[in-house]
Design a protein around this motif. Structure first.
Motif, short mmCIF file in Angstrom:
data_model
loop_
_atom_site.label_atom_id
_atom_site.label_comp_id
_atom_site.label_asym_id
_atom_site.label_seq_id
_atom_site.Cartn_x
_atom_site.Cartn_y
_atom_site.Cartn_z
N ILE A 65 35.73 43.17 38.84
CA ILE A 65 36.04 41.88 39.44
C ILE A 65 36.00 40.77 38.40
CG2 ILE A 65 35.28 40.15 41.13
CD1 ILE A 65 34.14 42.41 42.80
N ASP A 66 35.10 40.91 37.45
CA ASP A 66 34.84 39.81 36.52
C ASP A 66 36.03 39.47 35.64
OD1 ASP A 66 34.05 41.59 33.85
OD2 ASP A 66 33.29 42.45 35.71
N ASN A 67 36.92 40.44 35.37
CA ASN A 67 38.10 40.14 34.56
C ASN A 67 39.40 40.51 35.26
OD1 ASN A 67 38.07 42.89 34.43
ND2 ASN A 67 37.73 43.05 32.22
N ALA A 68 39.35 40.61 36.60
CA ALA A 68 40.54 41.02 37.36
C ALA A 68 41.57 39.89 37.41
CB ALA A 68 40.15 41.41 38.78
N ASP A 69 42.85 40.26 37.46
CA ASP A 69 43.88 39.25 37.62
C ASP A 69 43.94 38.80 39.08
OD1 ASP A 69 45.35 41.19 39.08
OD2 ASP A 69 46.40 41.85 37.28
N GLU A 70 44.71 37.75 39.35
CA GLU A 70 44.72 37.15 40.67
C GLU A 70 45.25 38.11 41.73
OE1 GLU A 70 43.41 34.46 43.19
OE2 GLU A 70 43.17 34.31 41.01
N ALA A 71 46.21 38.93 41.39
CA ALA A 71 46.77 39.88 42.36
C ALA A 71 45.72 40.90 42.80
CB ALA A 71 47.98 40.60 41.76
N THR A 72 44.95 41.39 41.84
CA THR A 72 43.88 42.34 42.16
C THR A 72 42.81 41.67 43.01
OG1 THR A 72 44.26 43.53 40.08
CG2 THR A 72 42.13 43.88 41.16
N LEU A 73 42.45 40.44 42.66
CA LEU A 73 41.44 39.72 43.44
C LEU A 73 41.90 39.49 44.87
CD1 LEU A 73 40.09 37.07 40.90
CD2 LEU A 73 38.88 39.05 41.81
N ARG A 74 43.17 39.19 45.07
CA ARG A 74 43.70 38.97 46.41
C ARG A 74 43.52 40.21 47.27
NH1 ARG A 74 47.92 35.90 44.07
NH2 ARG A 74 49.27 37.74 44.04
N GLU A 75 43.80 41.37 46.68
CA GLU A 75 43.66 42.62 47.42
C GLU A 75 42.20 42.90 47.75
OE1 GLU A 75 46.12 44.51 48.73
OE2 GLU A 75 47.27 42.76 48.08
N ILE A 76 41.30 42.62 46.81
CA ILE A 76 39.87 42.84 47.06
C ILE A 76 39.36 41.89 48.13
CG2 ILE A 76 37.57 42.58 46.02
CD1 ILE A 76 38.75 43.71 43.42
N ARG A 77 39.82 40.64 48.08
CA ARG A 77 39.35 39.64 49.05
C ARG A 77 39.78 39.99 50.48
NH1 ARG A 77 41.06 34.81 45.00
NH2 ARG A 77 39.14 34.80 43.74
N LYS A 78 40.90 40.71 50.63
CA LYS A 78 41.32 41.14 51.96
C LYS A 78 40.33 42.13 52.56
CE LYS A 78 46.31 40.65 51.14
NZ LYS A 78 47.58 41.40 51.00
#
Length: 250
Positions: A65-78
């Protein structure tokens, strides 16, 4: 499921996290205790990538998570739901619209499917859809607003729910209902939950694992029995001060 390894975070000259190590076990409820302003909310914000650590690593099911791009973070936040202390409902929307909001934003459902899911989520938190759907947040008690907030959090069927003081400001009966709801979600659908709480009694009914954050570090963590029997002075002082005497561990 979520792992912090030597995570540090500083705001200006103030070091909030000083090498946090923490593991969140899948399908379990983890309670994080700590004094007000001690960094608990900072930990939560790191879990969803709203803050980046100055050093250390944070992973969600093996993904950094600490260096994830925004697309990856969006998927995790879902996959991570958040129940705010207030419930954080939209005052201008009725209850139906509040629960429907995340589904309209992220899912493509027919009108029939949407109504079914709205009713389903409201029933999951012990509310009658036919009674509450047309009401507005101001017409509900604090406990009912929190339950609607949980229904909305459940709308996207997250893998993890983060609870910020879930029983704060509630009467004992409603507090116990919220606690039972957290336990039911774990037992019936394997929900992973993380509680930030000062409510010792309710937390020890709901939790499986416990962690104590003090001066920027996790000074104790473990299951209920090991936490109860901790020889750490900070843990014992927190438990007894918050409960006004020895508490009953269920």
């Amino acid at each position: 499921m979520i792992r912090f390894e030597n995570v540090t975070k500083r705001f200006g000259k103030r070091e909030i996290l000083r090498g946090v190590n923490l593991e969140i076990e899948q399908g379990k409820t983890t309670v994080i205790f700590g004094v007000s302003g001690g960094g608990k909310s900072t930990i939560i914000k790191h879990m969803v990538g709203l803050l980046k650590p100055d050093s250390g690593t944070i992973t969600y099911k093996g993904t950094n998570i600490d260096n994830a791009d925004e697309a990856t973070l969006r998927e995790i936040r879902k996959k991570i739901g958040f129940l705010f202390q207030s419930g954080a409902l939209f005052d201008s929307m009725n209850i139906r619209e509040n629960v429907a909001f995340p589904m309209n934003e992220h899912q493509k459902l027919t009108a029939k499917e949407l109504e079914y899911k709205i009713d389903e989520k409201l029933r999951m938190v012990g509310l009658d859809p036919e009674i509450v759907k047309t009401l507005y947040p101001e017409e509900l008690s604090g406990g009912m607003r929190k339950r609607v907030g949980l229904a909305r959090t459940l709308a996207l069927e997250p893998e993890v729910i983060l609870y910020d003081e879930p029983t704060s400001g509630l009467d004992p009966v409603t507090s116990d209902f919220i606690t039972q709801m957290i336990c039911r979600l774990r037992d019936e659908i394997g929900m992973t939950s993380i509680l930030i709480s000062h409510d010792i009694a309710e937390s020890f009914k709901a939790g499986d694992n416990y962690a104590m954050l003090f001066e920027g570090k996790i000074v104790e963590s473990g299951d209920k029995e090991s936490f109860r029997n901790s020889t750490n002075e900070v843990v014992q002082q927190f438990i007894h001060a918050r409960s006004n005497g020895p508490i009953a561990f269920h």
